[in-house]
Design a protein around this motif. Sequence first.
Motif, PDB file in Angstrom:
ATOM      1  N   HIS A 106       0.840  -1.193   0.000  1.00 35.82           N
ATOM      2  CA  HIS A 106       0.000   0.000   0.000  1.00 35.82           C
ATOM      3  C   HIS A 106       0.881   1.252   0.000  1.00 35.82           C
ATOM      4  N   GLY A 107       1.729   1.358  -0.978  1.00 36.55           N
ATOM      5  CA  GLY A 107       2.645   2.488  -1.033  1.00 36.55           C
ATOM      6  C   GLY A 107       2.936   2.880  -2.452  1.00 36.55           C
ATOM      7  N   MET A 108       3.595   4.005  -2.606  1.00 38.24           N
ATOM      8  CA  MET A 108       3.879   4.513  -3.944  1.00 38.24           C
ATOM      9  C   MET A 108       5.035   3.750  -4.590  1.00 38.24           C
ATOM     10  N   THR A 109       5.968   3.237  -3.789  1.00 42.94           N
ATOM     11  CA  THR A 109       7.010   2.351  -4.290  1.00 42.94           C
ATOM     12  C   THR A 109       6.933   1.067  -3.485  1.00 42.94           C
ATOM     13  N   SER A 110       6.501   0.009  -4.127  1.00 44.45           N
ATOM     14  CA  SER A 110       6.270  -1.252  -3.434  1.00 44.45           C
ATOM     15  C   SER A 110       7.467  -2.176  -3.588  1.00 44.45           C
ATOM     16  N   ASP A 111       7.960  -2.691  -2.479  1.00 43.60           N
ATOM     17  CA  ASP A 111       8.990  -3.729  -2.517  1.00 43.60           C
ATOM     18  C   ASP A 111       8.422  -5.027  -1.958  1.00 43.60           C
ATOM     19  N   PHE A 112       7.162  -5.240  -2.241  1.00 44.40           N
ATOM     20  CA  PHE A 112       6.419  -6.363  -1.685  1.00 44.40           C
ATOM     21  C   PHE A 112       5.589  -7.004  -2.788  1.00 44.40           C
ATOM     22  N   GLY A 113       5.460  -8.319  -2.757  1.00 45.78           N
ATOM     23  CA  GLY A 113       4.635  -8.979  -3.755  1.00 45.78           C
ATOM     24  C   GLY A 113       4.960 -10.447  -3.890  1.00 45.78           C
ATOM     25  N   PRO A 114       4.594 -11.057  -5.017  1.00 46.86           N
ATOM     26  CA  PRO A 114       4.802 -12.493  -5.206  1.00 46.86           C
ATOM     27  C   PRO A 114       6.290 -12.857  -5.179  1.00 46.86           C
ATOM     28  N   SER A 115       6.709 -13.553  -4.131  1.00 46.84           N
ATOM     29  CA  SER A 115       8.115 -13.922  -3.993  1.00 46.84           C
ATOM     30  C   SER A 115       8.442 -15.188  -4.780  1.00 46.84           C
ATOM     31  N   TRP A 116       7.425 -15.898  -5.206  1.00 41.24           N
ATOM     32  CA  TRP A 116       7.586 -17.164  -5.949  1.00 41.24           C
ATOM     33  C   TRP A 116       6.251 -17.421  -6.630  1.00 41.24           C
ATOM     34  N   ARG A 117       6.265 -17.589  -7.924  1.00 44.36           N
ATOM     35  CA  ARG A 117       5.050 -17.964  -8.643  1.00 44.36           C
ATOM     36  C   ARG A 117       5.225 -19.382  -9.177  1.00 44.36           C
ATOM     37  N   MET A 118       4.224 -20.207  -8.958  1.00 39.60           N
ATOM     38  CA  MET A 118       4.302 -21.591  -9.399  1.00 39.60           C
ATOM     39  C   MET A 118       2.930 -22.030  -9.900  1.00 39.60           C
ATOM     40  N   VAL A 119       2.911 -22.732 -11.012  1.00 40.01           N
ATOM     41  CA  VAL A 119       1.695 -23.346 -11.538  1.00 40.01           C
ATOM     42  C   VAL A 119       2.030 -24.785 -11.900  1.00 40.01           C
ATOM     43  N   VAL A 120       1.223 -25.726 -11.397  1.00 44.69           N
ATOM     44  CA  VAL A 120       1.414 -27.143 -11.694  1.00 44.69           C
ATOM     45  C   VAL A 120       0.120 -27.672 -12.287  1.00 44.69           C
ATOM     46  N   GLY A 121       0.206 -28.196 -13.489  1.00 48.26           N
ATOM     47  CA  GLY A 121      -0.950 -28.777 -14.150  1.00 48.26           C
ATOM     48  C   GLY A 121      -0.751 -30.262 -14.371  1.00 48.26           C
ATOM     49  N   TRP A 122      -1.562 -31.068 -13.677  1.00 48.33           N
ATOM     50  CA  TRP A 122      -1.488 -32.530 -13.831  1.00 48.33           C
ATOM     51  C   TRP A 122      -2.366 -32.943 -14.997  1.00 48.33           C
ATOM     52  N   LYS A 123      -1.831 -33.749 -15.885  1.00 49.40           N
ATOM     53  CA  LYS A 123      -2.538 -34.142 -17.092  1.00 49.40           C
ATOM     54  C   LYS A 123      -3.077 -35.552 -16.957  1.00 49.40           C
ATOM     55  N   PRO A 124      -4.095 -35.892 -17.743  1.00 49.93           N
ATOM     56  CA  PRO A 124      -4.595 -37.271 -17.707  1.00 49.93           C
ATOM     57  C   PRO A 124      -3.464 -38.262 -17.958  1.00 49.93           C
ATOM     58  N   GLY A 125      -3.440 -39.297 -17.164  1.00 50.59           N
ATOM     59  CA  GLY A 125      -2.366 -40.279 -17.277  1.00 50.59           C
ATOM     60  C   GLY A 125      -1.218 -40.026 -16.328  1.00 50.59           C
ATOM     61  N   GLY A 126      -1.214 -38.880 -15.645  1.00 48.38           N
ATOM     62  CA  GLY A 126      -0.206 -38.620 -14.625  1.00 48.38           C
ATOM     63  C   GLY A 126       0.957 -37.755 -15.047  1.00 48.38           C
TER      64      GLY A 126
END
Length: 854
Positions: free
Chosen positions: A779-799
Amino acid sequence: MRVRFRRAAAVVSSVLTAGVTMFILGVGAGPVPALGQALQPGAGIWPSAEDARRPHDEQLSLPGLSRPVRVSFTSDGVAAVQARTDQDLFTAQGYLAARFRLVQMDVQRRLGAGRLAELNGPSAIDSDVFELTLGIKRTAEATWATTPRDSDEAKALTAYAAGVNARLAELEKNGQWPTVYGLTGVRPARWTPVDSLIVQGVLAQQLSFDTKPLTYALLSKSLGAARASEWFPVLPANDQHPYDPGPYKNLGMAPLATPNANAAGSGVTGTGRALPTPANGRRATETSAATAMAARTILTDVSRLPGTARHLHPNSNAWVAGDKATGGTALLAGDPHLRLSLPSYWYEVALKSPGYDVTGASLPGMPAVLIGRSSDVSWSLTAVQNQSTFFYREKTSQSRPGSYYWKGQWRRTEKVHYTVPVRNAAPVPVTVELTVHGPLLTKKGTTTAVEWTGNRPSHNLAALLKLNRAHDWASFRDALREWHAPPQNFAYADRKGNIGVIAPGYYPQIASGDPRGPLSGTGESDIVGVIPFDAVPQVYNPAGHVAVTANQRPVGADYPYYIGPAANFDPGYRTNRILSQLRGHTGLTAADFASLQNDVTDELALRMVPKLLGALKGADLTAQQKAARDRLAAWNGSMDADSPAAAIWFAFYDEYVSTVFQPWWDHFKVPVDVDPEGLDLLRVPAPLMENLEKWTFTDPANPAFTPPGKPRRTADDALRTAFRGAVSYLNGRLGEDPASWNWGRIHTRVIPSLTGAPALGDGPYPAGGSPRTVNAADHGMTSDFGPSWRMVVGWKPGGSVEARAIYPGGQSDNPASPWYKNLAPYWWKGRLLPLRTATEQGAGAIQWQLRPER
């Protein structure tokens, strides 16, 4: 008129808080000269460091190994370790952590152990005294003392320490110490299992230690008990979307499995009592002048410390979707939000041995992977936000110095003595006094002790090791029975299409009293047990096929246990936005999840702007105000950097909060100077946000809209006043033309270097987002805060699996290394890179052979 923008966050508030150390080196302080141009990448002193050389194949001899270990690196520096024994795996992991993040690890253990001044000098004395008082080191020592030496936990800690010490032995031989040690003459001590547990404790403190009960005491004293209780209730005023909506079971209480390591005697204040009534309807109680004085004293002391001294930022996202929403697969997305910094909070690694095959984000200083995936399951974490910190007013008497009254008799406080070594200054003696509740933080006003669940030994690593080996929901859930502090929401998805969320940890229950403020220390308000594991918030394969945890209250109003007041939890706007994009959808993909992680739509704006536009109908507006209104009318609620409407909305909402509440703060002299993070409207507390939303739509004549002693005012009046104030502010800041008021002109994001030297950081750059968007900013004009790690895992049919991740930084903490911030450009663009196991990664671009020392 003024618009309440939060001040820019201090660089040294990073969770790493090595910032103090390296900031001194960057600007000069005391006997340490400023390094100036020497700190520039690729110049000065950095190239002398061993890791400044271009990465290349190596063969190394490591004491502690029993068999050869292979380490491969991608061109981006992501390591994959393949070992023939589990112990060799963790020895190699410890070596890699020390090879690439030694300063970070050393400063974190110094922070938790109260030995930062030994490196930093007198500027760190306050931090050391506080940490020795709070007792992370005592807790780590107690945890190690209760760890069976033949357990997987003890073996992993010992092996990891051997790897770190192998690196320290190398440095002793080659003299290539990181710059901070060369300048100060201080050397890092050998690593021990206790040091890893101290690093664990620093994380627990940053995620769960808070001072909200002290803030509430001051609000109750200034605003009055009734108003404070109404404005800062136990249950949120707005609609919440818990991932565990019930029905709930009342399973009684479980005893605290471990004693308070920072309390007099055993610290166990009783178990097996009847379950107290949840605090949903607790009566307001007056705060005495002595209690308020004690609260002010502690808050003033804590405000001088780095931001890691308490939990301030409840922002993280994780969500999962099951096969009915995805068309036969399971998807998981996770992005824990923390202070950003270079080096990064995380070190990405893939680990493979007979017992493990896992990849993801590790915490430098600790074995295993904290967030990630295996070939069977994937998981991410968010903070539960339950109340983990309780303050007790101890009854004392001038005629009985060194004593306190508890359960019908006077008892002596226990005293622990320390000496803080200070570089280039005299050592500082420290005496800590303990009661059954915990350490005394002050004797000014009311003698006050703190009971924090992080001070109870928690065998989190034992849980994490089991979790790293889990192959399905049953084994995953069972692993977390040993996770106690801090409570975390573990979001889960597996290759068979199953999803779930569970929040293990200690949820203290008290016998009586209002835990929103300091409690009586004479025994009647003690912690008497915790929520049983089978009753903590959890859901598995929910009927809606999706589950979201974004720091909202995870359970409904009829949950039979107390978990904390509304002030602890996020108001739920990120949750609402994520759910709106998931519910009712089919065919969701990993790409959809990655896109949602970068979403900057403000859900509150979507609700509030139409109400504002309605209030402005028929209002006497200037041409400039009409142009600003028209921008809002055509806006889709997205906080894009190039959006003028985003700036208008943000300025308006801050001004709306200020218009409504600032007169009350001024009239009742709320002491914001002692705790700007919790008492100043620069940071809007969640309950005020929730109440303001509710009043605006359902109670526009609420007395809160009328300033004390002023003529009656309604919500519409306040909306119009705030809008005019926002336009006036933006006119003065950005010029006369609303079409040019792009949000990115006043809102930037930066990844600061721990040195404080701008050239060693990344940014600031114009940025979208806000505290209420999925892609969150401070909540500031210069932010040094946010997503420190983004991860997406998609499991597909068959494993099979599609897994990708990124973090804003690089694998090395050496600014001269090509792996210092090479991953940051991907993060800025919202791109993810493959997250592979060691087997999937294959040979890699660079190969290291680690062999037993002969």
